[in-house]
Every structure is written in C-alpha cells, then in structure tokens.
Write a protein that holds these residues in place. Structure first.
Motif, PDB file in Angstrom:
ATOM      1  N   LYS A 109     -28.509  -8.325  12.219  1.00 25.39           N
ATOM      2  CA  LYS A 109     -27.785  -7.339  11.208  1.00 25.39           C
ATOM      3  C   LYS A 109     -27.342  -7.863  10.020  1.00 25.39           C
ATOM      4  O   LYS A 109     -27.101  -7.187   9.153  1.00 25.39           O
ATOM      5  CB  LYS A 109     -26.497  -7.383  12.067  1.00 25.39           C
ATOM      6  CG  LYS A 109     -26.225  -6.878  13.427  1.00 25.39           C
ATOM      7  CD  LYS A 109     -26.575  -5.386  13.370  1.00 25.39           C
ATOM      8  CE  LYS A 109     -26.231  -4.718  14.620  1.00 25.39           C
ATOM      9  NZ  LYS A 109     -26.858  -3.226  14.539  1.00 25.39           N
ATOM     10  N   GLU A 110     -27.790  -9.084   9.610  1.00 22.77           N
ATOM     11  CA  GLU A 110     -27.462  -9.709   8.340  1.00 22.77           C
ATOM     12  C   GLU A 110     -28.640  -9.255   7.275  1.00 22.77           C
ATOM     13  O   GLU A 110     -28.438  -9.261   6.158  1.00 22.77           O
ATOM     14  CB  GLU A 110     -27.817 -11.179   8.381  1.00 22.77           C
ATOM     15  CG  GLU A 110     -28.953 -11.816   8.883  1.00 22.77           C
ATOM     16  CD  GLU A 110     -28.670 -12.159  10.469  1.00 22.77           C
ATOM     17  OE1 GLU A 110     -29.539 -13.186  10.782  1.00 22.77           O
ATOM     18  OE2 GLU A 110     -28.021 -11.493  11.185  1.00 22.77           O
ATOM     19  N   THR A 111     -29.485  -8.524   7.932  1.00 25.89           N
ATOM     20  CA  THR A 111     -30.521  -7.912   6.905  1.00 25.89           C
ATOM     21  C   THR A 111     -30.498  -6.573   6.629  1.00 25.89           C
ATOM     22  O   THR A 111     -31.164  -5.710   5.953  1.00 25.89           O
ATOM     23  CB  THR A 111     -31.984  -8.022   7.738  1.00 25.89           C
ATOM     24  OG1 THR A 111     -31.893  -7.113   8.918  1.00 25.89           O
ATOM     25  CG2 THR A 111     -32.441  -9.424   8.077  1.00 25.89           C
ATOM     26  N   GLU A 112     -29.136  -6.033   7.023  1.00 25.67           N
ATOM     27  CA  GLU A 112     -28.979  -4.460   6.644  1.00 25.67           C
ATOM     28  C   GLU A 112     -28.717  -4.356   5.127  1.00 25.67           C
ATOM     29  O   GLU A 112     -28.414  -5.218   4.337  1.00 25.67           O
ATOM     30  CB  GLU A 112     -27.783  -4.110   7.479  1.00 25.67           C
ATOM     31  CG  GLU A 112     -27.871  -3.905   8.916  1.00 25.67           C
ATOM     32  CD  GLU A 112     -26.777  -3.601   9.539  1.00 25.67           C
ATOM     33  OE1 GLU A 112     -25.620  -3.387   9.038  1.00 25.67           O
ATOM     34  OE2 GLU A 112     -26.717  -2.934  10.778  1.00 25.67           O
ATOM     35  N   THR A 113     -28.812  -3.168   4.829  1.00 28.83           N
ATOM     36  CA  THR A 113     -28.747  -2.658   3.295  1.00 28.83           C
ATOM     37  C   THR A 113     -27.366  -2.942   2.796  1.00 28.83           C
ATOM     38  O   THR A 113     -26.341  -2.624   3.604  1.00 28.83           O
ATOM     39  CB  THR A 113     -29.074  -1.088   3.341  1.00 28.83           C
ATOM     40  OG1 THR A 113     -30.435  -1.043   3.630  1.00 28.83           O
ATOM     41  CG2 THR A 113     -28.759  -0.712   2.026  1.00 28.83           C
ATOM     42  N   GLN A 114     -27.299  -3.496   1.739  1.00 30.88           N
ATOM     43  CA  GLN A 114     -25.871  -3.493   1.090  1.00 30.88           C
ATOM     44  C   GLN A 114     -25.913  -2.640  -0.181  1.00 30.88           C
ATOM     45  O   GLN A 114     -27.023  -2.316  -0.930  1.00 30.88           O
ATOM     46  CB  GLN A 114     -25.682  -4.975   0.490  1.00 30.88           C
ATOM     47  CG  GLN A 114     -25.530  -5.714   1.708  1.00 30.88           C
ATOM     48  CD  GLN A 114     -25.232  -7.283   1.380  1.00 30.88           C
ATOM     49  OE1 GLN A 114     -25.901  -7.798   0.504  1.00 30.88           O
ATOM     50  NE2 GLN A 114     -23.958  -7.845   1.730  1.00 30.88           N
ATOM     51  N   HIS A 115     -24.919  -2.012  -0.451  1.00 33.73           N
ATOM     52  CA  HIS A 115     -24.794  -1.071  -1.857  1.00 33.73           C
ATOM     53  C   HIS A 115     -23.360  -1.073  -2.484  1.00 33.73           C
ATOM     54  O   HIS A 115     -22.369  -1.510  -1.962  1.00 33.73           O
ATOM     55  CB  HIS A 115     -24.505   0.355  -0.807  1.00 33.73           C
ATOM     56  CG  HIS A 115     -24.465   1.608  -1.710  1.00 33.73           C
ATOM     57  ND1 HIS A 115     -23.576   2.334  -1.743  1.00 33.73           N
ATOM     58  CD2 HIS A 115     -25.092   1.663  -2.945  1.00 33.73           C
ATOM     59  CE1 HIS A 115     -23.584   3.320  -2.499  1.00 33.73           C
ATOM     60  NE2 HIS A 115     -24.422   2.799  -3.289  1.00 33.73           N
ATOM     61  N   PHE A 116     -23.604  -1.352  -3.739  1.00 38.74           N
ATOM     62  CA  PHE A 116     -22.664  -1.687  -4.628  1.00 38.74           C
ATOM     63  C   PHE A 116     -22.533  -0.544  -5.796  1.00 38.74           C
ATOM     64  O   PHE A 116     -23.854  -0.217  -6.411  1.00 38.74           O
ATOM     65  CB  PHE A 116     -22.911  -3.088  -5.296  1.00 38.74           C
ATOM     66  CG  PHE A 116     -22.774  -4.150  -4.363  1.00 38.74           C
ATOM     67  CD1 PHE A 116     -21.778  -4.719  -3.711  1.00 38.74           C
ATOM     68  CD2 PHE A 116     -24.212  -4.710  -3.891  1.00 38.74           C
ATOM     69  CE1 PHE A 116     -22.014  -5.861  -2.726  1.00 38.74           C
ATOM     70  CE2 PHE A 116     -24.499  -5.717  -3.113  1.00 38.74           C
ATOM     71  CZ  PHE A 116     -23.193  -6.131  -2.565  1.00 38.74           C
ATOM     72  N   VAL A 117     -21.576   0.034  -6.192  1.00 32.43           N
ATOM     73  CA  VAL A 117     -21.355   0.889  -7.226  1.00 32.43           C
ATOM     74  C   VAL A 117     -20.327   0.302  -8.340  1.00 32.43           C
ATOM     75  O   VAL A 117     -19.298  -0.045  -7.826  1.00 32.43           O
ATOM     76  CB  VAL A 117     -20.993   2.264  -6.624  1.00 32.43           C
ATOM     77  CG1 VAL A 117     -20.722   3.023  -7.800  1.00 32.43           C
ATOM     78  CG2 VAL A 117     -21.912   2.952  -5.648  1.00 32.43           C
ATOM     79  N   PHE A 118     -20.830   0.299  -9.653  1.00 38.80           N
ATOM     80  CA  PHE A 118     -19.754  -0.143 -10.641  1.00 38.80           C
ATOM     81  C   PHE A 118     -19.751   0.952 -11.729  1.00 38.80           C
ATOM     82  O   PHE A 118     -20.425   1.496 -12.249  1.00 38.80           O
ATOM     83  CB  PHE A 118     -20.601  -1.149 -11.369  1.00 38.80           C
ATOM     84  CG  PHE A 118     -21.037  -2.336 -10.444  1.00 38.80           C
ATOM     85  CD1 PHE A 118     -20.251  -3.389 -10.460  1.00 38.80           C
ATOM     86  CD2 PHE A 118     -22.299  -2.477 -10.090  1.00 38.80           C
ATOM     87  CE1 PHE A 118     -20.341  -4.634  -9.524  1.00 38.80           C
ATOM     88  CE2 PHE A 118     -22.624  -3.544  -9.137  1.00 38.80           C
ATOM     89  CZ  PHE A 118     -21.728  -4.718  -9.038  1.00 38.80           C
ATOM     90  N   PRO A 119     -18.344   1.807 -11.313  1.00 38.68           N
ATOM     91  CA  PRO A 119     -18.396   2.961 -11.996  1.00 38.68           C
ATOM     92  C   PRO A 119     -17.632   2.697 -13.435  1.00 38.68           C
ATOM     93  O   PRO A 119     -17.560   3.937 -14.006  1.00 38.68           O
ATOM     94  CB  PRO A 119     -17.160   3.696 -11.039  1.00 38.68           C
ATOM     95  CG  PRO A 119     -16.475   2.497 -10.627  1.00 38.68           C
ATOM     96  CD  PRO A 119     -17.372   1.307 -10.360  1.00 38.68           C
ATOM     97  N   ASN A 120     -17.482   1.676 -13.966  1.00 43.34           N
ATOM     98  CA  ASN A 120     -16.962   1.782 -15.262  1.00 43.34           C
ATOM     99  C   ASN A 120     -18.157   2.056 -16.381  1.00 43.34           C
ATOM    100  O   ASN A 120     -19.557   2.376 -15.993  1.00 43.34           O
ATOM    101  CB  ASN A 120     -16.725   0.258 -15.817  1.00 43.34           C
ATOM    102  CG  ASN A 120     -15.613  -0.307 -15.027  1.00 43.34           C
ATOM    103  OD1 ASN A 120     -14.677   0.317 -14.586  1.00 43.34           O
ATOM    104  ND2 ASN A 120     -15.417  -1.570 -14.648  1.00 43.34           N
ATOM    105  N   SER A 121     -17.760   2.637 -17.598  1.00 39.93           N
ATOM    106  CA  SER A 121     -18.552   3.122 -18.316  1.00 39.93           C
ATOM    107  C   SER A 121     -19.566   2.222 -19.121  1.00 39.93           C
ATOM    108  O   SER A 121     -19.208   1.592 -19.989  1.00 39.93           O
ATOM    109  CB  SER A 121     -17.971   3.963 -19.522  1.00 39.93           C
ATOM    110  OG  SER A 121     -18.895   4.715 -20.292  1.00 39.93           O
TER     111      SER A 121
END
Length: 438
Positions: free
Chosen positions: A253-265
């Motif tokens: 499980k530790e190899t699963e995909t991670q996703h980050f979004v930084f919505p600032n301009s």
C-alpha cells in the motif's frame, strides 16, 4: 465453497468435479431475462422440439458475461486453473421438458476455429451452421477444460451427464472400447446454480428426459493454447480476473499514488523553478494550468498498467499495420498557453510528429476530467482515462471535449478486450491472449 486444492486434485485424477452454490437464484433469473430478449432467428441459434441452443453464446448475449463471471466463478477458475486461460467456446443448451434428445458416450475431440487450413496435426474437419470444427493435436485437448453451469436442478431423469471417471487419461478412445467389467459410471447430479468442471477427453453421455423437467446449461470451453499459422479460435473472450487474483493487489500500500494540488496563483517562472528542482524524476508528474500546480507521484501499480498498455497497443498497431510515433510521456507545455501536462502515454498517427492524436492517463487515486482543459490547449485530438478497470474516451470538438463510446483514432479497437487484458494476472498471458484475439 469446496476446497479448491482438493477439487483440482480430483479433476486431475477423475477428469471432473462438481461444485454447488456458485450462482444465486437472482443471478439465474437475470440470465433468463437477457436470453429472452435475444432474436433467435440467427444462424447461431438452433430450435426444435428437443433442443434450443445458442452457439457463440457470449457473442450473441453479451449482457450475460458479467452475470456469468461473478466473483465465485472467477475464484474457482483462478484457484484451480490459474489466469492464463480464455474462453474459446460458449453454448447455451435448453433441453425442454418433453425432450427425447440424448447423447451417447463420447469425448469432446474438436475445437471451433475461423477457417479451414491444411495444418499438420489438425484433422477431421467439419462445418456446421457456418462454424468450422477440427480435431487439434491431443496436447491442446489435454490442456483445455470445460465448465458447465446448471440453471436447473439436474439428475438422471432430465439429462444429467453420465461420465466414466479417469477415462480422460486414456487418450483418444472409442466408446465401444469401454470395458464395463472394470469401468464404473458416475451420474453428475447438480442443484440449480451449481457447476460441473470436466476435461474434454472424459467420456460422457446424457439420457432422454423422463421427469418432464427442463435442463438448461451454459457450456463454456477454456484454452490457453495459441493456434498455429493463420488459424484462429472462432470465439475468443478474455475473462477479467477477479480483483484478488490480479498482480495489482500484491503491491504494498505504501507504493500507491499520491496527489497534491496547489491552487494559489503561481507564475510560470515559479512553476519552472519547481520543475527544475524536481528534475527528470520518472515517478513524479508535474502539471500546470493558469497558476494552479498539480504534483502526482506514480506507483508500481500505475507503472505496471502503463507499460502493459503500451505493449498491448504496440501489438495492435503492428497487427493492423497502423503507422504511429510513440511520444510517451513527453511534456506538453507553453507559457503563452498557460499550461503544462504530462500524459502517461501519447501517440501521433502517421509518420509526422505534431499535435498529439491520442493521450492516455492511467488513474488510481488522482487525476480526472479537469485535465482535459490542459489537453485542449495543445489540440490533443483524443484523450483516454483508464480508471477502475475501464476506459473513458473524450474527443475534441469545436466547443471542447465530448464523451464518446468508441475511439475515433482507433475505431476498430475492442476497448473491452483491451481493458480485460490489462487486468490479467500475468502480463505475458495478457500479451498472448490479446494477440490471439486480434
């Protein structure tokens, strides 16, 4: 469910086994419902007072596939035979209450193919209702297996199969050679919803109906053999393995995909600075759209699907003589367009590099159709998202992307077949089965 190891041993020893309670009454009712909606005037249908049969059942009644291959049946197949086998014949038999139809002792010595070709080891050709049958080399028959799904309670009074245990080990033999002083007969009684598993070389027969009860059966033959030269199975369907049998579930499980979004301009310069800091890391995808930065780490599971998909599509392009340029995950980016996107796979068709004709995203825990705007800015004609074992297809129109059922880049590609192959447990088997299906 019975112990699968014991059943596997019994099939090897006796040539058959029965398992109860694979299908619920509701599932069988659904099967009867989809069968009743089919046009029975086609050549693959046979109907008279003694028998109603549908040849190439899964082709003629595609809605039955998901009902038949439920979790229980998939577990039986993978647990006993592994995940290399595919369907090569399917027939629905309906033996009516007053049927006088019976079958004497025989072995199933033929397979169904798409044409007649003179090939060493293939003999006794016949054609019936535009279906070619041939006796293949005995090694294929020894390796194949059959599953019979019983949709009614079945016993000796309404045509239950009678078999000669261990006769599958005698090679090809004539029924008149049976020595009844040393051989015993076994009646395979089954309750509604049960299945019978058997080897093709097992001697078997069925009697006339005497109790006025129906006997409806779905007969499915499986193989993992590739046929030689230009000979193909007339019916080939890859069964989607149950989730528990796929390689994806073996990945920690530790190899699963991670996703980050930084919505600032964030400015384009700030985005490029971050990109330079990350460098050319193969397991990080960095995307940008109008000031929003998205970072995704890819997992082993993700990479397995991406690379297998690339190989499967490569086979398809070669088989169909399609010119293409594989542009892979090459980044599409432009400061003036305010966007940067990294597909998992991409292609240009023909012999000229230009705007991408096709981009593909493999999604596990991140990514969605909001990515389409990035692709639109680079005039990518078609985008596929693979998620939860299925493809979603989007085609670029004047006013944006439209959801379509079938690819316009590859209009003859069977996407359901492609999706099933991606979920086969062994990549080598997936490649072989996909190529055979083509």
């Amino acid at each position: 469910m019975n112990n699968l190891a014991d059943i596997k041993e019994r099939i090897a020893l006796d040539g058959f086994a029965v398992i109860d309670n694979i299908f619920k009454d509701e599932e069988i009712d659904k099967l009867f419902q989809v069968i009743s909606q089919i046009d029975s005037s086609k050549p693959t249908f046979r109907k008279n007072s003694d028998l109603f049969a549908i040849r190439q059942f899964f082709k003629e009644v595609p809605a039955s596939v998901d009902i038949v291959f439920n979790d229980k049946l998939n577990s039986v197949i993978s647990g006993i035979f592994g995940n290399e086998f595919f369907v090569v014949k399917s027939i629905y038999f309906d033996k009516p209450e007053g049927s006088n139809w019976f079958v004497s002792y025989h072995q199933d010595l033929t397979i169904s193919v798409d044409k007649k070709i003179d090939i060493e080891g293939f003999k006794s050709w016949t054609i019936k209702q535009n279906q070619f049958s041939v006796q293949p080399p005995i090694a294929i028959l020894k390796d194949n297996f059959t599953i019979r799904i019983h949709l009614d309670d079945t016993n000796e009074e309404n045509g239950a199969l009678k078999v000669i245990p261990k006769s599958h080990n005698k090679g090809i033999c004539r029924p008149e050679s049976i020595d009844w002083t040393t051989q015993s007969e076994n009646v395979c009684r089954l309750k509604k919803g049960g299945i019978m598993l058997m080897k093709p070389l097992l001697l078997h027969s069925s009697s006339k109906t005497t109790n006025k009860n129906k006997r409806r059966v779905i007969h499915i033959e499986f193989s993992r053999s590739s046929l030689p030269n230009r000979l193909n199975w007339s019916e080939l369907m890859i069964v989607q393995a149950s989730a528990k049998s796929t390689e994806l579930d073996k990945i920690p499980k530790e190899t699963e995909t991670q996703h980050f979004v930084f919505p600032n301009s964030y400015s384009w310069k700030e985005f490029k600075t971050l990109s330079a800091l990350i460098g050319d890391s193969r397991n990080i995808h960095l995307n940008y759209l109008d000031g929003t930065i998205e970072i995704m780490t890819t997992s082993a599971a993700h990479e397995i699907i991406v690379h297998l998909l690339a190989m499967l599509l490569g086979i398809y392009f070669a088989e169909k003589d399609i010119d293409f340029i594989p542009t892979g995950s090459a980044t599409l980016e432009s400061e003036t367009k305010g966007a940067s996107v990294e597909p998992d796979l991409s292609f240009c068709f023909g012999n000229k590099l230009g705007d991408r004709d096709l981009a593909i995203e493999v999604i596990f825990t991140s990514g969605n159709v909001t990515k389409l705007e990035r692709y639109r800015r680079f005039n990518t004609k078609e985008v596929w998202f693979w998620e939860d074992g299925k493809f979603s297809i989007y085609r670029l129109r004047e006013d944006g992307y439209e959801t379509i059922a079938q690819s316009e880049c590859l209009p003859n590609l069977d996407l359901a077949l492609l999706a099933r192959c991606l979920l086969m447990a062994e990549p080598k088997s997936a490649l072989k089965a996909f190529q055979q299906a083509l």
